[in-house]
Motif scaffolding. Structure first.
Motif, short mmCIF file in Angstrom:
data_model
loop_
_atom_site.label_atom_id
_atom_site.label_comp_id
_atom_site.label_asym_id
_atom_site.label_seq_id
_atom_site.Cartn_x
_atom_site.Cartn_y
_atom_site.Cartn_z
N THR A 195 0.82 -1.22 0.00
CA THR A 195 0.00 0.00 0.00
C THR A 195 0.85 1.27 0.00
OG1 THR A 195 -0.12 -0.07 2.40
CG2 THR A 195 -1.95 -1.11 1.20
N GLY A 196 2.18 1.13 0.17
CA GLY A 196 3.06 2.31 0.16
C GLY A 196 3.47 2.67 -1.26
N PRO A 197 4.17 3.79 -1.44
CA PRO A 197 4.54 4.24 -2.79
C PRO A 197 5.36 3.21 -3.57
CG PRO A 197 5.11 5.90 -1.13
CD PRO A 197 4.57 4.73 -0.39
N GLN A 198 6.34 2.59 -2.93
CA GLN A 198 7.19 1.63 -3.66
C GLN A 198 6.40 0.38 -4.04
OE1 GLN A 198 10.06 1.56 -5.02
NE2 GLN A 198 11.11 -0.38 -4.71
N SER A 229 -1.14 -5.95 2.92
CA SER A 229 -1.17 -4.88 3.93
C SER A 229 -1.38 -5.55 5.28
CB SER A 229 -2.33 -3.93 3.62
OG SER A 229 -2.62 -3.10 4.73
N ARG A 230 -1.13 -4.79 6.35
CA ARG A 230 -1.48 -5.32 7.67
C ARG A 230 -2.99 -5.36 7.83
NH1 ARG A 230 2.38 -1.22 10.76
NH2 ARG A 230 1.56 0.01 9.02
N ARG A 239 -7.28 -2.10 3.58
CA ARG A 239 -6.38 -1.11 2.98
C ARG A 239 -5.80 -1.67 1.67
NH1 ARG A 239 -4.58 0.38 8.16
NH2 ARG A 239 -2.67 -0.85 8.13
N ALA A 259 8.28 -4.81 0.64
CA ALA A 259 8.38 -3.34 0.47
C ALA A 259 7.84 -2.62 1.69
CB ALA A 259 7.64 -2.92 -0.81
N VAL A 260 8.29 -3.06 2.86
CA VAL A 260 7.90 -2.37 4.11
C VAL A 260 9.07 -1.48 4.54
CG1 VAL A 260 6.37 -4.23 4.89
CG2 VAL A 260 8.78 -4.27 5.57
N THR A 303 7.98 -7.91 10.59
CA THR A 303 7.07 -8.36 9.52
C THR A 303 7.50 -9.74 9.01
OG1 THR A 303 6.69 -6.08 8.84
CG2 THR A 303 6.16 -7.79 7.23
N CYS A 342 13.55 -5.34 -1.21
CA CYS A 342 13.96 -4.07 -1.84
C CYS A 342 14.13 -2.99 -0.79
CB CYS A 342 12.94 -3.63 -2.89
SG CYS A 342 11.38 -3.04 -2.23
N ASN A 376 15.73 -0.52 1.88
CA ASN A 376 16.97 0.25 2.03
C ASN A 376 17.05 0.78 3.46
OD1 ASN A 376 17.54 0.09 -0.84
ND2 ASN A 376 15.90 1.58 -1.12
N HIS A 432 16.02 -1.80 -5.59
CA HIS A 432 16.35 -0.78 -4.58
C HIS A 432 16.40 0.63 -5.14
CE1 HIS A 432 18.34 -4.59 -3.48
NE2 HIS A 432 18.02 -4.27 -2.24
N LEU A 479 14.83 2.31 -7.57
CA LEU A 479 13.73 2.83 -8.38
C LEU A 479 13.11 4.05 -7.73
CD1 LEU A 479 12.02 -0.58 -9.13
CD2 LEU A 479 13.77 0.59 -10.46
N ALA A 497 9.78 5.65 -6.78
CA ALA A 497 8.35 5.31 -6.64
C ALA A 497 7.48 6.34 -7.36
CB ALA A 497 8.00 5.25 -5.16
N1 LIG Z 1 9.81 4.98 -2.00
C1 LIG Z 1 10.77 4.68 -2.84
O1 LIG Z 1 11.01 5.44 -3.81
C2 LIG Z 1 11.58 3.41 -2.68
C3 LIG Z 1 12.45 3.00 -3.70
C4 LIG Z 1 13.17 1.83 -3.54
C5 LIG Z 1 13.04 1.08 -2.38
N2 LIG Z 1 12.22 1.52 -1.40
C6 LIG Z 1 12.09 0.70 -0.18
O2 LIG Z 1 10.81 0.13 -0.21
C7 LIG Z 1 10.28 0.07 1.11
C8 LIG Z 1 8.91 0.71 1.12
O3 LIG Z 1 9.02 2.07 0.79
P1 LIG Z 1 7.74 3.01 0.85
O4 LIG Z 1 8.22 4.38 0.60
O5 LIG Z 1 6.67 2.44 0.02
O6 LIG Z 1 7.39 2.83 2.43
P2 LIG Z 1 6.13 3.19 3.33
O7 LIG Z 1 5.08 3.87 2.55
O8 LIG Z 1 6.65 3.86 4.56
O9 LIG Z 1 5.63 1.73 3.78
C9 LIG Z 1 5.05 0.81 2.90
C10 LIG Z 1 3.90 0.11 3.58
O10 LIG Z 1 4.40 -0.72 4.64
C11 LIG Z 1 3.44 -0.81 5.68
N3 LIG Z 1 4.08 -0.46 6.95
C12 LIG Z 1 4.33 0.77 7.47
N4 LIG Z 1 4.95 0.67 8.66
C13 LIG Z 1 5.09 -0.66 8.89
C14 LIG Z 1 5.64 -1.41 9.96
N5 LIG Z 1 6.20 -0.82 11.03
N6 LIG Z 1 5.58 -2.76 9.88
C15 LIG Z 1 5.01 -3.38 8.81
N7 LIG Z 1 4.46 -2.72 7.78
C16 LIG Z 1 4.53 -1.38 7.82
C17 LIG Z 1 2.31 0.18 5.34
O11 LIG Z 1 1.23 -0.59 4.84
P3 LIG Z 1 -0.02 -1.03 5.73
O12 LIG Z 1 -0.21 0.02 6.77
O13 LIG Z 1 -1.12 -1.04 4.73
O14 LIG Z 1 0.35 -2.37 6.27
C18 LIG Z 1 2.90 1.04 4.25
O15 LIG Z 1 1.92 1.47 3.32
C19 LIG Z 1 11.28 0.78 2.03
O16 LIG Z 1 12.00 -0.17 2.76
C20 LIG Z 1 12.19 1.54 1.09
O17 LIG Z 1 13.51 1.58 1.56
C21 LIG Z 1 11.48 2.65 -1.53
#
Ligand SMILES: NC(=O)c1ccc[n+]([C@@H]2O[C@H](COP(=O)([O-])OP(=O)(O)OC[C@H]3O[C@@H](n4cnc5c(N)ncnc54)[C@H](OP(=O)(O)O)[C@@H]3O)[C@@H](O)[C@H]2O)c1
Length: 236
Positions: A34-37, A56-57, A61, A91-92, A100, A116, A118, A155, A157, A159
């Motif tokens: 559900t997050g951006p990535q 998702s948890r 959602r 992707a958490v 998780t 993925c 970081n 890693h 990309l 989002a």
């Molecule tokens: N954003 C980028 O551009 C990008 C690029 C490459 C890699 N990444 C990596 O991809 C991962 C996700 O990035 P993101 O920006 O999408 O992150 P995010 O929005 O902070 O989190 C993704 C999802 O994870 C769940 N979440 C949040 N806190 C959590 C917790 N404490 N335990 C378990 N689930 C949790 C949430 O979904 P629910 O509440 O629905 O469960 C949330 O929508 C990161 O580790 C990041 O390093 C990100």
């Protein structure tokens, strides 16, 4: 005396590193989808014709996000998403990574897991790499999931680009790491499904830390040039 006469097996021809499996029939799960990535990867893969389930948890959602993404994406609670998928992208946020994965150990058994995540910190100077006790997020995943086939990829990309429907191609290489060549080949082939992307084998999980850390540099690039930088590996 010929090789045959000596009894030693003839050497098989070297495998072409670009000869990758057909992964079009695999169901891909995205934990934290559900997050951006997670959304961005789910959108790109589904748009390329892959069956995708985002997790998702909270099931509702995931279902709401899946409905927004379209292209046949489905949503489910993380454990259900893991069980329904052949290959599962994690992707958490780093903060929730260990907890998780521990909870999903049985649901992820036998699956290819693609980490993925970081591990980064942020302060007033910008982003910086954290060093997990296990060496990297991917190695932490491998330690926590002994019955899964852990790899690391996706890693570097953006989002923002992944989610932008007007962007036709994602111009980047995807560095893929893992212990088993069959698994890294599968993940490379999955990256290749997305127009513009190319999966490149980049070593074993003990070298995942550098790949995860490089994101801190890309964030600096993006801030300085107001960009969504990707990576290209030359001469391959
Ligand atoms: N954003 C980028 O551009 C990008 C690029 C490459 C890699 N990444 C990596 O991809 C991962 C996700 O990035 P993101 O920006 O999408 O992150 P995010 O929005 O902070 O989190 C993704 C999802 O994870 C769940 N979440 C949040 N806190 C959590 C917790 N404490 N335990 C378990 N689930 C949790 C949430 O979904 P629910 O509440 O629905 O469960 C949330 O929508 C990161 O580790 C990041 O390093 C990100």
């Amino acid at each position: 005396m010929t090789t045959h006469d000596s009894g030693s097996a003839p050497k098989p021809p070297a495998k072409d590193p670009w000869d990758l499996p057909d992964v079009s029939g695999l169901t891909v799960g995205v934990i934290g989808g559900t997050g951006p990535q997670g959304r961005g990867l789910a959108y790109r893969l589904a748009r390329a014709g892959q069956k995708v389930v985002i997790g998702s948890r909270a099931a509702e959602r995931a279902e709401a996000a899946a409905a927004e993404l379209g292209h046949g994406v489905e949503g489910a609670e993380n454990a259900v998403c893991a069980r329904r998928s052949d290959l599962v992208i994690v992707a958490v946020p780093w903060e929730g990574h260990a907890k998780t994965l521990e909870a999903l150990r049985e649901d992820l058994a036998g699956k290819i897991v693609v980490d993925c995540v970081n591990p980064l910190g942020f302060d007033k100077k910008g982003a910086f790499a954290l060093t997990p006790e296990e060496g990297s997020a991917a190695e932490q995943a491998a330690a926590l999931l002994p019955d899964s086939r852990v790899t690391a990829a996706f890693h570097h990309l953006s989002a923002v680009l992944l989610q932008d429907e007007s962007v036709q191609e994602i111009d980047t290489d995807v560095l893929v790491l893992g212990e088993a060549r069959a698994d890294t080949d599968t993940v490379q082939a999955l990256a290749n499904r997305i127009p513009g992307m190319r999966g490149i084998f980049a070593g074993r999980l003990r070298n995942a830390h550098q790949v995860e850390s490089l994101v801190a540099n890309l964030i600096s690039v993006n801030r300085r040039y107001k960009a969504h930088a990707g990576l290209r590996t030359t001469d391959v």
